[in-house]
Write an enzyme that holds these catalytic residues in place. Structure first.
Site, PDB file in Angstrom:
ATOM      1  N   HIS A  75      43.133  63.762  84.475  1.00  0.00           N
ATOM      2  CA  HIS A  75      43.912  64.847  83.866  1.00  0.00           C
ATOM      3  C   HIS A  75      44.874  65.524  84.845  1.00  0.00           C
ATOM      4  O   HIS A  75      45.789  66.212  84.423  1.00  0.00           O
ATOM      5  CB  HIS A  75      42.984  65.922  83.281  1.00  0.00           C
ATOM      6  CG  HIS A  75      42.318  65.512  82.001  1.00  0.00           C
ATOM      7  ND1 HIS A  75      42.676  66.051  80.790  1.00  0.00           N
ATOM      8  CD2 HIS A  75      41.349  64.605  81.757  1.00  0.00           C
ATOM      9  CE1 HIS A  75      41.927  65.491  79.849  1.00  0.00           C
ATOM     10  NE2 HIS A  75      41.119  64.622  80.407  1.00  0.00           N
TER      11      HIS A  75
ATOM     12  N   HIS B 253      36.371  59.235  90.426  1.00  0.00           N
ATOM     13  CA  HIS B 253      36.509  59.868  89.107  1.00  0.00           C
ATOM     14  C   HIS B 253      36.647  58.758  88.061  1.00  0.00           C
ATOM     15  O   HIS B 253      37.715  58.517  87.526  1.00  0.00           O
ATOM     16  CB  HIS B 253      37.740  60.787  89.105  1.00  0.00           C
ATOM     17  CG  HIS B 253      37.914  61.568  87.839  1.00  0.00           C
ATOM     18  ND1 HIS B 253      37.348  62.808  87.655  1.00  0.00           N
ATOM     19  CD2 HIS B 253      38.570  61.299  86.696  1.00  0.00           C
ATOM     20  CE1 HIS B 253      37.654  63.261  86.453  1.00  0.00           C
ATOM     21  NE2 HIS B 253      38.411  62.359  85.841  1.00  0.00           N
TER      22      HIS B 253
HETATM   23 MN    MN Z   1      37.104  65.379  82.734  1.00  0.00          MN
END
Ligand code: MN
Length: 415
Positions: A84, A163
Site C-alpha cells: 500500500h 511484506h
Molecule cells: Mn496490509
C-alpha cells in the site's frame, strides 16, 4: 542484548469515517509511545505504514511528529515498503520520510551474476543484522524474491523483514493476493518480521526460524474490524534478543472493540431486514460504542438499495453510539442480479477480466502473458488512475507517467 518492536500493517489514513480514522492514527501513536516506555532499541515496521502512497496529509501529521520524536530519542525506525505504501510513480509519503531520515529503509540490494544480493542494515546499538525485502502491488515482488541471496556472518542476530504472504503458512484471505513459495525466503534467520497478512501468526519453522506476523496494528477494513468485534486481538510485538531470541511478547491494542450485528438476508425482503435490524439495534447498549452492521445473503425480492441505510444511521446516532459501519458487500438480490456485479470488489473484477483476456491473447511476447502479463496490465491500469496534482505542471505529470510506464514494462522492452 537488544529489544525491538515489530509493528505491521498500520494503514495510516485508512477509513472515511473520522472516528475510525482517528482510532487508526491513535493506535500508531500509542504503539510508538509504548515502545518508548518499554525502552526498545529500535522499531521495525514490516510494510503498509500508509493506506495509500499519499494519504491526506493533515490527517497523518501527528503520526509523523511522533515518529520524529522517536528518532530524536535515538531510536531508529526501520521499515520496508508495503503493497500500500508504494507508488509506481515514486510519489509517496514513505519515500519522503526516508529522504528526511525519519524512516531507515531496510531494502539494500545489489546485482551479482543474475542474483540479487541483499545487504544488511547493521543496527549500531545492538549489532543486529536486519535485511528487508519490499513489496509491490499484486505481489509483483515475487520475481525479485526468486533471485535474492543473503550471506550473513553466522555469529550475529539476524532479522528478515518482508511484506508478503507465504504459501502454506499465511494466506491472504481478505485481498486474495498471490503468495510467495517458502523456498524464496532466505533460511536461518533468527526472526522473520512479516507483514501483509491481516492476521496474527507466530510459528517456528525448521531450517528457517521464528516467523511472526503481528497482523494489523488496528484495522483498515470492515473485515479487520469484524475480527476485533468477534474477540480477535490486534497489536504489535516486543522482542528481546541476545544471540537468539529470548522473549517475544504480544502487546494488545485495546483502543476499541466494536459491537457486531449480523443479519442473514437469505429469502427475506428489504422490509423484513429493516425490521430485524432496527429491533436488534434497539436492544443494544451502544453508548460510546462503535457498531458494525453486516447484512449478507440473497434477498428473495426487492433491491439491495431498499435497505435504508440512512434510517439505520439515524437510529444508531440517537443511541449515542460512536458510529456505525454498514457492510452490504455480500448482499444480493434474486430479482436484480446486476446488483451483484456492482457489489463485487472492483479489484477482483479487473483481475478476472484480465485473466480471461490473457487466455484469448494469441501473442508471442512472453512477457505479456501469464502472471507477468496480468501484473503488467494491473499496474498500468493503476497508473492510469493517477490524477494530476493541483500544483503539478502538465509536462511534469506527463513525464512522471511515461517514466513509470517504462518501469512497469521493463526499460529494455521500450527500445
Ligand atoms: Mn496490509
Amino acid at each position: 542484548m537488544g529489544r525491538f518492536s515489530h509493528i505491521s500493517d498500520v494503514h495510516l489514513g485508512a477509513f472515511n469515517d473520522p472516528y475510525l480514522r482517528k482510532r487508526n492514527i491513535d493506535s500508531f501513536i500509542w504503539a510508538l509511545e509504548k515502545s518508548l516506555e518499554e525502552n526498545v532499541d529500535f522499531i521495525i515496521i514490516s510494510g503498509d505504514l500508509f493506506n495509500t502512497p499519499i494519504p491526506d496529509v493533515p490527517q497523518i501529521t501527528n503520526a509523523i511528529k511522533k515518529m520524529r520524536e522517536i528518532v530524536e530519542r535515538d531510536i531508529k525506525i526501520y521499515a520496508i515498503y508495503g503493497s500500500h505504501d508504494y507508488s509506481v510513480t515514486g510519489s509517496s509519503i514513505y519515500s519522503i520520510l526516508v529522504a528526511a531520515g525519519i524512516i531507515s529503509d531496510l531494502h539494500r540490494s545489489r546485482e551479482n551474476n543474475g542474483k540479487i544480493v541483499l545487504e544488511p542494515v547493521v543496527d549500531d546499538k545492538t549489532g543486529a543484522y536486519i535485511y528487508g525485502m519490499y513489496a509491490r502491488k499484486g505481489a509483483m515482488e515475487s520475481e525479485i524474491f526468486e533471485k535474492i541471496t543473503i550471506n550473513p556472518p553466522p555469529e550475529v542476530f539476524k532479522i528478515f523483514a518482508f511484506h508478503s504472504a507465504i504459501s502454506g503458512i499465511s494466506k491472504d484471505m481478505q485481498f486474495n493476493m498471490p503468495e510467495i513459495p517458502i523456498s524464496y525466503i532466505p533460511k536461518n534467520m533468527d526472526y522473520y518480521a512479516g507483514g501483509h497478512i491481516h492476521e496474527r501468526i507466530e510459528m517456528d519453522l525448521p531450517e528457517y526460524g521464528k516467523i511472526v506476523y503481528p497482523g494489523p496494528l488496528f484495522a483498515s477494513t470492515f473485515v479487520d474490524l469484524e475480527k476485533i468485534a468477534k474477540g480477535g486481538s490486534c497489536g504489535f510485538y516486543i522482542v528481546d534478543f541476545s544471540k537468539g531470541i529470548n522473549k517475544i511478547e504480544f502487546i494488545e491494542n485495546e483502543i476499541i472493540r466494536p459491537e457486531l450485528v449480523e443479519i442473514n438476508a437469505n429469502g427475506k425482503i428489504p422490509e423484513e431486514i429493516m425490521r430485524e435490524a432496527i429491533s436488534r439495534i434497539e436492544a443494544l447498549q451502544l453508548d460510546g460504542r462503535y457498531l458494525l452492521l453486516k447484512i449478507w445473503g440473497e434477498l428473495s425480492s426487492g433491491r439491495t438499495s431498499e435497505v435504508d441505510r440512512k434510517k439505520l444511521i439515524e437510529i444508531v446516532k440517537k443511541k449515542n453510539a460512536a458510529g456505525i459501519n454498514i457492510n452490504v458487500s455480500q448482499l444480493t438480490s434474486r430479482e436484480f442480479k446486476e446488483i451483484e456485479i456492482i457489489n463485487r470488489n472492483q479489484g477482483n473484477i479487473e483481475l478476472e477480466i484480465f485473466e480471461k483476456f490473457l487466455k484469448q491473447y494469441g501473442g508471442k511476447n512472453e512477457s505479456l502473458i501469464g502472471e507477468r502479463g496480468k501484473n503488467i496490465a494491473i499496474s498500468l491500469l493503476n497508473l492510469l488512475r493517477i490524477e494530476k496534482n493541483d500544483n503539478e505542471s502538465g509536462p511534469d505529470f506527463k513525464n512522471k507517467i511515461i517514466n513509470a510506464t517504462g518501469k512497469i514494462i521493463g526499460e529494455e522492452e521500450w527500445k
